[in-house]
Structure formats: structure tokens, C-alpha cells
Design a protein around this motif. Structure first.
Motif, PDB file in Angstrom:
ATOM      1  N   LEU A 165       0.836  -1.203   0.000  1.00 13.36           N
ATOM      2  CA  LEU A 165       0.000   0.000   0.000  1.00 13.36           C
ATOM      3  C   LEU A 165       0.869   1.251   0.000  1.00 13.36           C
ATOM      4  CD1 LEU A 165      -2.863  -0.834   2.548  1.00 13.36           C
ATOM      5  CD2 LEU A 165      -3.056  -0.641   0.064  1.00 13.36           C
ATOM      6  N   VAL A 166       1.910   1.249   0.830  1.00 17.18           N
ATOM      7  CA  VAL A 166       2.823   2.396   0.882  1.00 17.18           C
ATOM      8  C   VAL A 166       3.449   2.627  -0.492  1.00 17.18           C
ATOM      9  CG1 VAL A 166       4.989   3.239   1.866  1.00 17.18           C
ATOM     10  CG2 VAL A 166       3.295   2.146   3.352  1.00 17.18           C
ATOM     11  N   SER A 167       3.879   1.549  -1.139  1.00 17.01           N
ATOM     12  CA  SER A 167       4.508   1.680  -2.454  1.00 17.01           C
ATOM     13  C   SER A 167       3.524   2.176  -3.510  1.00 17.01           C
ATOM     14  CB  SER A 167       5.094   0.328  -2.887  1.00 17.01           C
ATOM     15  OG  SER A 167       6.157  -0.049  -2.040  1.00 17.01           O
ATOM     16  N   GLU A 168       2.307   1.651  -3.492  1.00 12.48           N
ATOM     17  CA  GLU A 168       1.312   2.053  -4.482  1.00 12.48           C
ATOM     18  C   GLU A 168       0.969   3.531  -4.363  1.00 12.48           C
ATOM     19  OE1 GLU A 168      -0.166   0.421  -7.007  1.00 12.48           O
ATOM     20  OE2 GLU A 168       1.179  -1.276  -6.653  1.00 12.48           O
ATOM     21  N   VAL A 169       0.885   4.019  -3.151  1.00 17.46           N
ATOM     22  CA  VAL A 169       0.498   5.418  -2.932  1.00 17.46           C
ATOM     23  C   VAL A 169       1.653   6.369  -3.254  1.00 17.46           C
ATOM     24  CG1 VAL A 169      -0.139   7.100  -1.158  1.00 17.46           C
ATOM     25  CG2 VAL A 169      -1.300   4.899  -1.257  1.00 17.46           C
ATOM     26  N   THR A 170       2.877   5.995  -2.876  1.00 23.58           N
ATOM     27  CA  THR A 170       4.012   6.912  -3.027  1.00 23.58           C
ATOM     28  C   THR A 170       4.730   6.769  -4.362  1.00 23.58           C
ATOM     29  OG1 THR A 170       5.556   5.336  -2.016  1.00 23.58           O
ATOM     30  CG2 THR A 170       4.409   6.883  -0.531  1.00 23.58           C
ATOM     31  N   GLY A 171       4.567   5.612  -5.023  1.00 26.89           N
ATOM     32  CA  GLY A 171       5.328   5.372  -6.247  1.00 26.89           C
ATOM     33  C   GLY A 171       6.772   5.025  -5.973  1.00 26.89           C
ATOM     34  N   TRP A 215       9.283   0.238  -0.859  1.00 22.05           N
ATOM     35  CA  TRP A 215       9.038   0.383   0.579  1.00 22.05           C
ATOM     36  C   TRP A 215      10.259   1.003   1.258  1.00 22.05           C
ATOM     37  CZ3 TRP A 215      11.857  -2.136   4.441  1.00 22.05           C
ATOM     38  CH2 TRP A 215      11.373  -1.933   5.749  1.00 22.05           C
ATOM     39  N   GLN A 216      11.456   0.560   0.887  1.00 15.81           N
ATOM     40  CA  GLN A 216      12.664   1.112   1.497  1.00 15.81           C
ATOM     41  C   GLN A 216      12.780   2.611   1.233  1.00 15.81           C
ATOM     42  OE1 GLN A 216      12.487  -1.729  -0.163  1.00 15.81           O
ATOM     43  NE2 GLN A 216      13.805  -3.319   0.724  1.00 15.81           N
ATOM     44  N   GLU A 217      12.545   3.038  -0.015  1.00 13.60           N
ATOM     45  CA  GLU A 217      12.639   4.459  -0.346  1.00 13.60           C
ATOM     46  C   GLU A 217      11.608   5.272   0.426  1.00 13.60           C
ATOM     47  OE1 GLU A 217      14.104   3.979  -5.022  1.00 13.60           O
ATOM     48  OE2 GLU A 217      11.978   4.112  -4.515  1.00 13.60           O
ATOM     49  N   ALA A 218      10.387   4.744   0.511  1.00 13.34           N
ATOM     50  CA  ALA A 218       9.323   5.464   1.217  1.00 13.34           C
ATOM     51  C   ALA A 218       9.621   5.564   2.703  1.00 13.34           C
ATOM     52  CB  ALA A 218       7.983   4.764   0.984  1.00 13.34           C
ATOM     53  N   LEU A 219      10.114   4.466   3.306  1.00 11.37           N
ATOM     54  CA  LEU A 219      10.406   4.506   4.740  1.00 11.37           C
ATOM     55  C   LEU A 219      11.539   5.487   5.022  1.00 11.37           C
ATOM     56  CD1 LEU A 219       9.017   2.892   6.999  1.00 11.37           C
ATOM     57  CD2 LEU A 219      11.110   1.562   7.200  1.00 11.37           C
ATOM     58  N   ARG A 220      12.517   5.523   4.132  1.00  9.27           N
ATOM     59  CA  ARG A 220      13.624   6.468   4.294  1.00  9.27           C
ATOM     60  C   ARG A 220      13.109   7.913   4.244  1.00  9.27           C
ATOM     61  NH1 ARG A 220      16.352   4.738   0.374  1.00  9.27           N
ATOM     62  NH2 ARG A 220      17.873   3.473   1.511  1.00  9.27           N
ATOM     63  N   ALA A 221      12.252   8.221   3.263  1.00  9.98           N
ATOM     64  CA  ALA A 221      11.804   9.602   3.071  1.00  9.98           C
ATOM     65  C   ALA A 221      10.767  10.031   4.092  1.00  9.98           C
ATOM     66  CB  ALA A 221      11.246   9.757   1.655  1.00  9.98           C
ATOM     67  N   LEU A 222       9.839   9.125   4.429  1.00 13.73           N
ATOM     68  CA  LEU A 222       8.723   9.492   5.303  1.00 13.73           C
ATOM     69  C   LEU A 222       9.086   9.446   6.777  1.00 13.73           C
ATOM     70  CD1 LEU A 222       5.810   7.514   3.590  1.00 13.73           C
ATOM     71  CD2 LEU A 222       6.167   9.988   3.528  1.00 13.73           C
ATOM     72  N   LEU A 223       9.978   8.520   7.157  1.00 10.90           N
ATOM     73  CA  LEU A 223      10.160   8.237   8.580  1.00 10.90           C
ATOM     74  C   LEU A 223      11.601   8.359   9.053  1.00 10.90           C
ATOM     75  CD1 LEU A 223       8.483   7.118  11.058  1.00 10.90           C
ATOM     76  CD2 LEU A 223       9.396   4.880  10.427  1.00 10.90           C
ATOM     77  N   LEU A 224      12.506   7.636   8.415  1.00  8.73           N
ATOM     78  CA  LEU A 224      13.850   7.503   8.979  1.00  8.73           C
ATOM     79  C   LEU A 224      14.637   8.809   8.934  1.00  8.73           C
ATOM     80  CD1 LEU A 224      14.783   4.005   7.513  1.00  8.73           C
ATOM     81  CD2 LEU A 224      13.757   4.546   9.736  1.00  8.73           C
ATOM     82  N   GLU A 225      14.749   9.407   7.770  1.00  2.67           N
ATOM     83  CA  GLU A 225      15.525  10.647   7.679  1.00  2.67           C
ATOM     84  C   GLU A 225      14.907  11.790   8.484  1.00  2.67           C
ATOM     85  OE1 GLU A 225      16.127  11.160   3.488  1.00  2.67           O
ATOM     86  OE2 GLU A 225      17.784   9.718   3.439  1.00  2.67           O
ATOM     87  N   PRO A 226      13.567  11.965   8.496  1.00  2.00           N
ATOM     88  CA  PRO A 226      12.999  12.999   9.369  1.00  2.00           C
ATOM     89  C   PRO A 226      13.302  12.773  10.852  1.00  2.00           C
ATOM     90  CG  PRO A 226      11.405  12.388   7.691  1.00  2.00           C
ATOM     91  CD  PRO A 226      12.542  11.411   7.585  1.00  2.00           C
ATOM     92  N   LEU A 227      13.491  11.508  11.260  1.00  2.00           N
ATOM     93  CA  LEU A 227      13.823  11.212  12.652  1.00  2.00           C
ATOM     94  C   LEU A 227      15.325  11.259  12.919  1.00  2.00           C
ATOM     95  CD1 LEU A 227      11.402   8.246  13.504  1.00  2.00           C
ATOM     96  CD2 LEU A 227      11.299  10.593  14.383  1.00  2.00           C
ATOM     97  N   GLY A 228      16.127  11.520  11.877  1.00  6.80           N
ATOM     98  CA  GLY A 228      17.572  11.563  12.051  1.00  6.80           C
ATOM     99  C   GLY A 228      18.209  10.188  12.101  1.00  6.80           C
TER     100      GLY A 228
END
Length: 449
Positions: free
Chosen positions: A171-177, A180-193
Motif C-alpha cells: 500500500l505504501v509503495s502504491e500510494v508513493t510510487g 518500501w525502502q525508499e518510502a520509509l527512508r523519506a517518510l520516517l527515517l531521515e525525518p527522525l535523524g
């Protein structure tokens, strides 16, 4: 109760509390044969962290505060947070049929993102990683999302499912294009440092730990191979340190700017049908919930090949406790360390669900039968004196102790120690036992009662 505050960062090297935690972690790691481990405690105002040992027992690479450990199922918390962020942006609806974006789910057309994140979709856990290697998400989901394999109607029960998080990741991949790894990096990991690290990275951007297992024949602790299939990444492919987990824990209790307080609160709200049995007291959206001294803590546990990682966070006080260890014995280390935290810091961390008094053990001969969750078979048989035993896929049977509320304990034959196992369930229409829940996974009765 108020919790003590850790010393400011400049004082940490000489903090008596830090020295005591370090000494205890060192001692427990030796006792449990764990090559390396990390502990991070955020008291509400400061983070105090310690680490010990080696990241790889063969190379002797030091275990540092930055070493990333395979988190196993703690990864699911990251996937759930990504889904909630997309929901908050209006890109996803928690209660719309997920099959609108994932056609492979159509046999389970009522399944929603809420069901997937709370393990209430009725999906089996999914095939083992070796069987799933090389398959695509569409084929994986098509194989498990069938009417025949459904464990219960969506939203009416709980069964811990890796397949549900494979679907959530899609679902994350379908919505973001993105992957999953790229989306988790952009949405969660990098914003959290958090410096991203995943199983399968060819050139990790940070030091990583190897899992370890004890060779009982030689008595040596040796590295293990991580065999998580790529398709299962949203269920278990994230690597992180204990300090990284503190950052994630603070986000899900609304103590960071990443997740709005209302979104974090939605994740922590117990889902009505989510009764996880021996895993936790209740379950939210990606979060296990534990009752302790009038508080409700949230978090998740995870085990990869030869690692054990744990996160607990208290929304009321802001306290977050995170632990990582790179050997199977690290689960027992975590429990002992959590018990020591009460004495050293005053923080009482729940490591297991609160257990109610269930009365005396009772015979339950009607529980004998065969139960299935996808390709996994649970065989309950009665021994010579009528004591039920449980065998999973033909493994050595373990004695079961049953109670009047249909809950049961698993008994270690070597020590006689009782461990909460799960419970049996009755069909509300017929009153016969039709399901077995063990370690959070539900199996449907397959034989004729």
C-alpha cells in the motif's frame, strides 16, 4: 510515579547511573552468551545509552552506539507509522477496502489498512522466508489471500501475520510510487535523524551487527545468516540501534514533530477485535499495548536470525526504553535487564502482558485435534494420562496446561517452567472448540470435531 532524570550529556561519562547500567549490561551479556547489546533509556528529558561487546564474534568488530541491528518484527512499527503518515496526508483511508489498490486482496475484499496494521484481517502468517524467496508481492499475496486460508472474517479476531505487513508495505509503495525502502527512508527515517539500513544492503551506510546462535555441540557462539525474503521487507527488514528506536518510540507517543499527537494517539488506540493473547494485553495500529501499574505502555518486540530487539514507550511520562542484542539469548538478557531497571532507575518496564489469575488447571480433552494457519499445522494430542501436548509441523511435542477460560501455558520439558502460550476458542454457534491461538497466531480447526 515520577521517574529520575538522567544526567545531562556532558556529565554522562561520569554518571554513576550510567556506570551501573554499563556494568549490568556487561555482566548480563556475558551470562547470556550475547556478543553485543545496546540499551537506551529516555527519561522524558534526556537519553542515557550504553553498549557492550562485539558486532561480529568472528571478526571482533566493536559494538558501538551507532551499530544497526536487524530488528525483525519491530520493523512493522515503522511500516505502520508510514501508513499513518500517508493517512494523515489524505493519501490513504484506513477503512476503505485495501483491494482497491491491491487486486491480489480481492478474495478478502473487506480487508482494510486498519485490519492489516492491527493483525485483524484474518490472514495467515504467510510462507516461510525460504519458500518466499524470489517471489513477487502480487504472487505472495495471491497465494495467502484466499477464501480457503482465511482464519476468520476481517475485524472479528486477531492473528499475527507477516502477510498483512507485506500488504501494508505494498500500500505504501502504491500510494508513493516508491519502493518500501525508499518510502520509509523519506517518510520516517531521515525525518527522525536515523541513518537508513536494511537487510540486503550491498554497501550499508553505517556499521551493522550480525546475528548469532549458540552451537550446542561445540558451545561456541557463531554468526547466523539472515534469510528474510525480499518480499517480506515491510515485515522485518529494518536495521537500527537502540538510540534510533528511542527516536521512533518518542514519535509514536507524540513526543516528536514527525507524528502529530492525534495520529500517534490513533496508533495507540486499542482495536476492538485485537486480542493478542500471549503477545500483549491489546493491540493498536502497529503497536503492542501493555498494562503496567495503571499505565498503558506501547511498543513492539522483534527477533531476526540471532537477534532480539525490544521497544517500550510510556505516553504519560515520555519514558522510552529500547534494547538490541545480537544473539538468541538476548531475549532473556532483555528480561533480566528490565528487572534491573526498576532497582537502578525506578522505571518498571513491561516485558510481557499482565496476567490475570486464571484458576486451577483443568482437563480439556475436546481440544485435541489438528489446526492450520496457512501451511503451518498445529497438532494437539492427548498423552497416556490425558495431558494435551502441542506439536508444530511435526516438531517435538510440548505439554500444555489448560485453564477454565480456555487459555493455556506451554511447559518446558527440561525445566518444567510454564510460559503463556495462548488460548483455545469456541464457535459461538456450536460451542465446540474451533480455533487455537498460540503466540498470537490463530489456527483454524481442520479435522472433524
Amino acid at each position: 510515579m515520577p521517574y529520575p532524570t538522567a544526567a545531562p550529556a556532558a556529565d554522562r561519562p561520569t554518571s554513576p547511573l550510567r556506570q551501573e547500567l554499563q556494568s549490568r549490561l556487561d555482566s548480563l551479556a556475558r551470562a547470556h552468551r550475547v556478543p553485543g547489546a545496546q540499551l537506551a533509556v529516555h527519561t522524558g528529558t534526556h537519553t542515557l545509552s550504553v553498549h557492550t561487546g562485539t558486532a561480529d564474534a568472528l571478526t571482533g568488530t566493536p559494538f558501538t552506539e551507532d551499530t544497526a541491528v536487524p530488528l525483525g518484527s519491530v520493523t512493522k512499527l515503522g511500516t505502520a507509522a508510514a501508513v499513518l503518515l500517508l493517512t494523515d496526508d489524505g493519501d490513504l483511508d484506513l477503512d476503505e477496502p485495501a483491494a482497491e489498490l491491491l487486486p491480489a486482496l480481492r478474495p478478502s475484499s473487506e480487508v482494510t489498512a486498519r485490519h492489516l496494521l492491527s493483525h485483524t484481517a484474518g490472514l495467515p502468517t504467510g510462507p516461510d522466508s525460504d519458500s518466499a524467496a524470489g517471489t513477487t508481492a502480487t504472487r505472495y499475496l495471491s497465494a495467502v489471500c484466499t477464501a480457503r486460508s482465511a482464519l476468520f472474517p476481517p475485524g472479528t479476531g486477531f492473528s499475527y501475520s507477516n502477510a498483512g505487513y507485506v500488504a501494508a508495505g505494498r500500500l505504501v509503495s502504491e500510494v508513493t510510487g516508491m519502493t518500501w525502502q525508499e518510502a520509509l527512508r523519506a517518510l520516517l527515517l531521515e525525518p527522525l535523524g536515523i541513518v537508513p539500513a536494511f537487510l540486503g544492503d550491498a554497501t550499508p551506510a553505517r556499521p551493522v551487527a550480525t546475528g548469532h546462535a549458540l552451537n550446542t555441540a561445540t558451545g561456541l557462539v557463531r554468526p547466523t545468516h539472515q534469510n528474510l525474503a525480499p518480499v517480506e521487507a515491510p515485515a522485518g527488514a529494518l536495521l537500527a540501534s537502540a538510540e534510533d528506536l528511542v527516536a521512533l518510540g518518542r514519535a509514536v507517543i507524540g513526543r516528536s514533530t514527525l507524528l502529530p499527537a492525534s495520529v500517534a494517539a490513533r496508533m495507540r488506540r486499542p482495536e476492538p477485535a485485537a486480542d493478542p493473547g500471549a503477545l500483549a494485553d491489546s493491540w493498536g495500529l502497529g503497536l503492542a499495548l501493555f498494562r503496567q501499574d495503571g499505565r498503558v505502555w506501547c511498543g513492539h518486540d522483534g527477533n531476526a536470525q540471532g537477534t532480539s530487539c525490544h521497544l517500550r514507550a510510556d505516553p504519560d511520562s515520555g519514558v522510552v526504553v529500547a534494547f538490541t542484542g545480537n544473539a538468541g539469548g538476548a531475549t532473556a538478557l532483555w528480561r533480566d535487564l528490565a528487572a534491573d531497571l526498576v532497582r537502578l532507575t525506578g522505571i518498571r518496564v513491561p516485558t510481557a502482558p499482565a496476567t490475570a489469575r486464571r484458576g486451577r488447571a483443568v482437563p480439556l480433552p475436546e481440544c485435541a485435534g489438528t489446526y492450520r494457519n496457512g501451511g503451518t499445522e498445529y497438532a494437539v494430542k492427548l498423552d497416556g494420562d490425558g495431558t494435551p501436548t502441542l506439536s508444530v509441523d511435526g516438531d517435538c511435542p510440548l505439554p500444555l496446561v489448560c485453564y477454565p477460560d480456555l487459555s493455556c501455558d506451554l511447559v518446558d520439558p527440561a525445566t518444567g517452567r510454564h510460559e503463556p502460550g495462548g488460548r483455545f476458542h469456541r464457535d459461538p454457534a456450536t460451542g465446540t472448540i474451533d480455533r487455537l491461538q498460540i503466540s498470537g497466531r490463530t489456527a483454524r480447526r481442520a479435522d472433524t470435531v
